[in-house]
Motif scaffolding. Structure first.
Motif, PDB file in Angstrom:
ATOM      1  N   ALA A 151      -8.802  -5.435 -10.761  1.00  0.00           N
ATOM      2  CA  ALA A 151     -10.041  -4.696 -10.509  1.00  0.00           C
ATOM      3  C   ALA A 151      -9.903  -3.831  -9.257  1.00  0.00           C
ATOM      4  CB  ALA A 151     -11.209  -5.660 -10.373  1.00  0.00           C
ATOM      5  N   VAL A 152      -9.293  -4.379  -8.229  1.00  0.00           N
ATOM      6  CA  VAL A 152      -9.119  -3.621  -6.988  1.00  0.00           C
ATOM      7  C   VAL A 152      -8.093  -2.502  -7.177  1.00  0.00           C
ATOM      8  CG1 VAL A 152      -8.283  -3.751  -4.598  1.00  0.00           C
ATOM      9  CG2 VAL A 152      -9.885  -5.460  -5.465  1.00  0.00           C
ATOM     10  N   ILE A 153      -7.022  -2.766  -7.921  1.00  0.00           N
ATOM     11  CA  ILE A 153      -6.059  -1.702  -8.211  1.00  0.00           C
ATOM     12  C   ILE A 153      -6.746  -0.558  -8.947  1.00  0.00           C
ATOM     13  CG2 ILE A 153      -4.004  -1.087  -9.559  1.00  0.00           C
ATOM     14  CD1 ILE A 153      -2.895  -3.860  -8.959  1.00  0.00           C
ATOM     15  N   ALA A 154      -7.585  -0.890  -9.932  1.00  0.00           N
ATOM     16  CA  ALA A 154      -8.308   0.145 -10.683  1.00  0.00           C
ATOM     17  C   ALA A 154      -9.241   0.932  -9.774  1.00  0.00           C
ATOM     18  CB  ALA A 154      -9.092  -0.494 -11.823  1.00  0.00           C
ATOM     19  N   LEU A 155      -9.901   0.225  -8.844  1.00  0.00           N
ATOM     20  CA  LEU A 155     -10.824   0.886  -7.926  1.00  0.00           C
ATOM     21  C   LEU A 155     -10.095   1.872  -7.028  1.00  0.00           C
ATOM     22  CD1 LEU A 155     -13.722   1.008  -6.621  1.00  0.00           C
ATOM     23  CD2 LEU A 155     -12.879  -0.738  -5.023  1.00  0.00           C
ATOM     24  N   LYS A 156      -8.966   1.450  -6.485  1.00  0.00           N
ATOM     25  CA  LYS A 156      -8.258   2.264  -5.502  1.00  0.00           C
ATOM     26  C   LYS A 156      -7.295   3.269  -6.130  1.00  0.00           C
ATOM     27  CE  LYS A 156     -10.072   0.639  -1.756  1.00  0.00           C
ATOM     28  NZ  LYS A 156     -10.843   1.531  -0.855  1.00  0.00           N
ATOM     29  N   CYS A 157      -7.001   3.103  -7.404  1.00  0.00           N
ATOM     30  CA  CYS A 157      -6.079   4.013  -8.100  1.00  0.00           C
ATOM     31  C   CYS A 157      -6.745   4.520  -9.378  1.00  0.00           C
ATOM     32  CB  CYS A 157      -4.766   3.294  -8.432  1.00  0.00           C
ATOM     33  SG  CYS A 157      -3.960   2.491  -7.026  1.00  0.00           S
ATOM     34  N   PRO A 158      -7.731   5.379  -9.265  1.00  0.00           N
ATOM     35  CA  PRO A 158      -8.509   5.799 -10.443  1.00  0.00           C
ATOM     36  C   PRO A 158      -7.695   6.536 -11.499  1.00  0.00           C
ATOM     37  CG  PRO A 158      -9.041   7.140  -8.515  1.00  0.00           C
ATOM     38  CD  PRO A 158      -8.204   6.010  -8.026  1.00  0.00           C
ATOM     39  N   ALA A 209      12.590  -0.426  -8.073  1.00  0.00           N
ATOM     40  CA  ALA A 209      11.423  -1.137  -8.597  1.00  0.00           C
ATOM     41  C   ALA A 209      10.486  -1.551  -7.465  1.00  0.00           C
ATOM     42  CB  ALA A 209      11.865  -2.364  -9.392  1.00  0.00           C
ATOM     43  N   ILE A 210      11.055  -2.025  -6.369  1.00  0.00           N
ATOM     44  CA  ILE A 210      10.246  -2.404  -5.208  1.00  0.00           C
ATOM     45  C   ILE A 210       9.450  -1.209  -4.698  1.00  0.00           C
ATOM     46  CG2 ILE A 210      10.383  -3.056  -2.764  1.00  0.00           C
ATOM     47  CD1 ILE A 210      12.710  -4.903  -3.511  1.00  0.00           C
ATOM     48  N   GLU A 211      10.096  -0.066  -4.603  1.00  0.00           N
ATOM     49  CA  GLU A 211       9.421   1.127  -4.119  1.00  0.00           C
ATOM     50  C   GLU A 211       8.331   1.578  -5.091  1.00  0.00           C
ATOM     51  OE1 GLU A 211       7.914   3.967  -1.987  1.00  0.00           O
ATOM     52  OE2 GLU A 211       9.396   2.524  -1.235  1.00  0.00           O
ATOM     53  N   THR A 212       8.575   1.384  -6.394  1.00  0.00           N
ATOM     54  CA  THR A 212       7.562   1.771  -7.390  1.00  0.00           C
ATOM     55  C   THR A 212       6.300   0.940  -7.215  1.00  0.00           C
ATOM     56  OG1 THR A 212       9.251   2.438  -8.999  1.00  0.00           O
ATOM     57  CG2 THR A 212       7.060   1.912  -9.850  1.00  0.00           C
ATOM     58  N   LEU A 213       6.452  -0.376  -7.078  1.00  0.00           N
ATOM     59  CA  LEU A 213       5.275  -1.222  -6.869  1.00  0.00           C
ATOM     60  C   LEU A 213       4.639  -0.944  -5.512  1.00  0.00           C
ATOM     61  CD1 LEU A 213       3.412  -3.448  -7.860  1.00  0.00           C
ATOM     62  CD2 LEU A 213       5.028  -5.137  -6.963  1.00  0.00           C
ATOM     63  N   SER A 214       5.467  -0.716  -4.501  1.00  0.00           N
ATOM     64  CA  SER A 214       4.935  -0.390  -3.176  1.00  0.00           C
ATOM     65  C   SER A 214       4.064   0.856  -3.221  1.00  0.00           C
ATOM     66  CB  SER A 214       6.089  -0.178  -2.177  1.00  0.00           C
ATOM     67  OG  SER A 214       6.846  -1.341  -1.979  1.00  0.00           O
ATOM     68  N   SER A 215       4.455   1.825  -4.030  1.00  0.00           N
ATOM     69  CA  SER A 215       3.707   3.082  -4.099  1.00  0.00           C
ATOM     70  C   SER A 215       2.286   2.878  -4.607  1.00  0.00           C
ATOM     71  CB  SER A 215       4.442   4.086  -4.993  1.00  0.00           C
ATOM     72  OG  SER A 215       4.400   3.694  -6.364  1.00  0.00           O
ATOM     73  N   ARG A 225      -1.527   3.200  -1.837  1.00  0.00           N
ATOM     74  CA  ARG A 225      -2.704   4.043  -2.083  1.00  0.00           C
ATOM     75  C   ARG A 225      -3.862   3.643  -1.181  1.00  0.00           C
ATOM     76  NH1 ARG A 225      -2.221   6.332  -7.317  1.00  0.00           N
ATOM     77  NH2 ARG A 225      -4.230   7.331  -6.935  1.00  0.00           N
ATOM     78  N   TRP A 226      -3.877   2.371  -0.736  1.00  0.00           N
ATOM     79  CA  TRP A 226      -4.957   1.952   0.159  1.00  0.00           C
ATOM     80  C   TRP A 226      -4.525   1.010   1.279  1.00  0.00           C
ATOM     81  CZ3 TRP A 226      -4.099  -0.590  -4.435  1.00  0.00           C
ATOM     82  CH2 TRP A 226      -4.178  -1.964  -4.435  1.00  0.00           C
ATOM     83  N   ILE A 227      -3.285   0.598   1.274  1.00  0.00           N
ATOM     84  CA  ILE A 227      -2.806  -0.343   2.291  1.00  0.00           C
ATOM     85  C   ILE A 227      -1.768   0.347   3.165  1.00  0.00           C
ATOM     86  CG2 ILE A 227      -1.563  -2.529   2.660  1.00  0.00           C
ATOM     87  CD1 ILE A 227      -2.717  -3.430  -0.072  1.00  0.00           C
ATOM     88  N   PRO A 228      -1.892   0.257   4.505  1.00  0.00           N
ATOM     89  CA  PRO A 228      -0.911   0.881   5.400  1.00  0.00           C
ATOM     90  C   PRO A 228       0.502   0.396   5.102  1.00  0.00           C
ATOM     91  CG  PRO A 228      -2.828   0.142   6.643  1.00  0.00           C
ATOM     92  CD  PRO A 228      -2.992  -0.395   5.255  1.00  0.00           C
ATOM     93  N   ALA A 229       1.453   1.310   5.193  1.00  0.00           N
ATOM     94  CA  ALA A 229       2.842   0.997   4.835  1.00  0.00           C
ATOM     95  C   ALA A 229       3.417  -0.130   5.681  1.00  0.00           C
ATOM     96  CB  ALA A 229       3.705   2.255   4.972  1.00  0.00           C
TER      97      ALA A 229
END
Length: 309
Positions: free
Chosen positions: A19-26, A189-195, A199-203
């Motif tokens: 739900a939070v992923i959907a909210l922050k990544c429309p 793969a790690i970088e893909t999930l990190s990306s 979207r809403w969390i500092p690197a």
């Protein structure tokens, strides 16, 4: 760029996380799948199966837009580029490791289904709390059963959610751990999930590491928190014998900036579903690695959690 995220398991972790992923990544289509039609029906209703402050509002805003709940496992697997496994990992009630080891039958069942029906390359993310080297077990299952044209990368991305603050924990986490294979494909793969998380969390809060370190970090974090509760309960017994006030002792100790005040309230012990299970899992891992002294240390944390012990 990720456009489709799926999750197998619509429980306390999978539902709120997606739900939070959907909210922050429309712009990402997020699908949560569960084989339990009653649970999916609840997620699609006005009475969600999970109560967390703020969750209702997020689901109402995103559901039917870019957040979907379904029982269609095959479609969820085939359509998702990143696929979370967020199913239950109860303590084994039979066989080797009974009473301590995590039962991975649901995780392994999902892995076999992914291998069976997946089309194209997938990033498979273990979100469930699992023992060290579980990602390797998942990878072995995928490798043994996969179509020769499919490629999989397995990542560890443990959750750190507390009941009552899960949405805040997801929106503003202390850290995000992502563990993967130490290879070019693994780091990709790690970088893909990190990306997605960036979207809403500092690197600087996204910590990447090898898979085993990520898996173990979840167990150790809960073990350390439980250790503090057991420690103050042990001190409580000393206070009762001497006439000291455990609340005053905890206050004094907690003022030390190196220690801090959290989890220093003497009580009947730690509750919830995670601490006891994760400590026993850690005990089993230590025993399996022939580390009896370490196993005994953590077992004592588990058994001395109650002031009446």
């Amino acid at each position: 760029m990720v456009t489709r995220v799926g999750c197998i398991g619509a429980g306390y972790v999978g539902g709120p996380t997606c739900a939070v992923i959907a909210l922050k990544c429309p712009d990402i289509r997020v699908t949560v799948c569960d084989m339990n039609p009653t649970r999916i029906g609840q997620w699609n209703s006005d009475k969600l199966p999970v109560f967390e402050p703020g969750l209702d509002e997020i689901v109402q805003k995103c559901r039917g837009v870019n957040l979907f709940f379904t029982t269609d496992v095959v479609a969820t697997i085939q359509e998702s580029e990143v696929l979370f496994i967020s199913v239950n990992t109860p303590t084994k009630t039979y066989g080797h490791g009974k009473g301590r080891a995590a039962n991975l039958k649901y995780v392994e069942s999902v892995a076999r289904e992914i291998a069976k029906v997946a089309r194209g390359n997938k990033i498979v993310v273990e979100k469930s709390t699992v023992p060290v080297k579980s990602a390797q077990s998942i990878a072995d299952i995928l490798k043994a059963n996969r179509n020769s044209q499919n490629k999989f990368q397995v990542l560890s991305n443990p959750e750190f959610l507390a009941e009552g603050t899960a949405i805040e924990d997801l929106l503003n986490p202390d850290r995000i751990l992502i563990g993967g294979e130490d290879s070019p494909d693994g780091w990709k793969a790690i970088e893909t999930l990190s990306s997605v998380y960036k979207r809403w969390i500092p690197a600087d809060r996204i910590i990447t590491m090898n898979t085993w370190s990520s898996e173990l970090s979840k167990l150790v974090a809960n073990a350390f928190l439980a250790q503090r509760i057991s420690a103050i309960n042990a001190v409580s017994a000393v206070c009762e014998a001497t006439g000291a006030d455990v609340g005053q002792v905890a206050l004094a100790v907690g003022k030390d900036s190196r220690i801090g005040p959290r989890f220093l309230q003497a009580s009947v012990g730690f509750g919830g579903s995670c601490f006891q299970k994760d400590i026993l899992n850690l005990v089993y891992i230590c025993e399996s690695l022939n580390l009896p002294e370490v196993a005994e240390f953590w077992l004592n944390v588990s058994t001395f959690q109650d002031t009446d012990t």
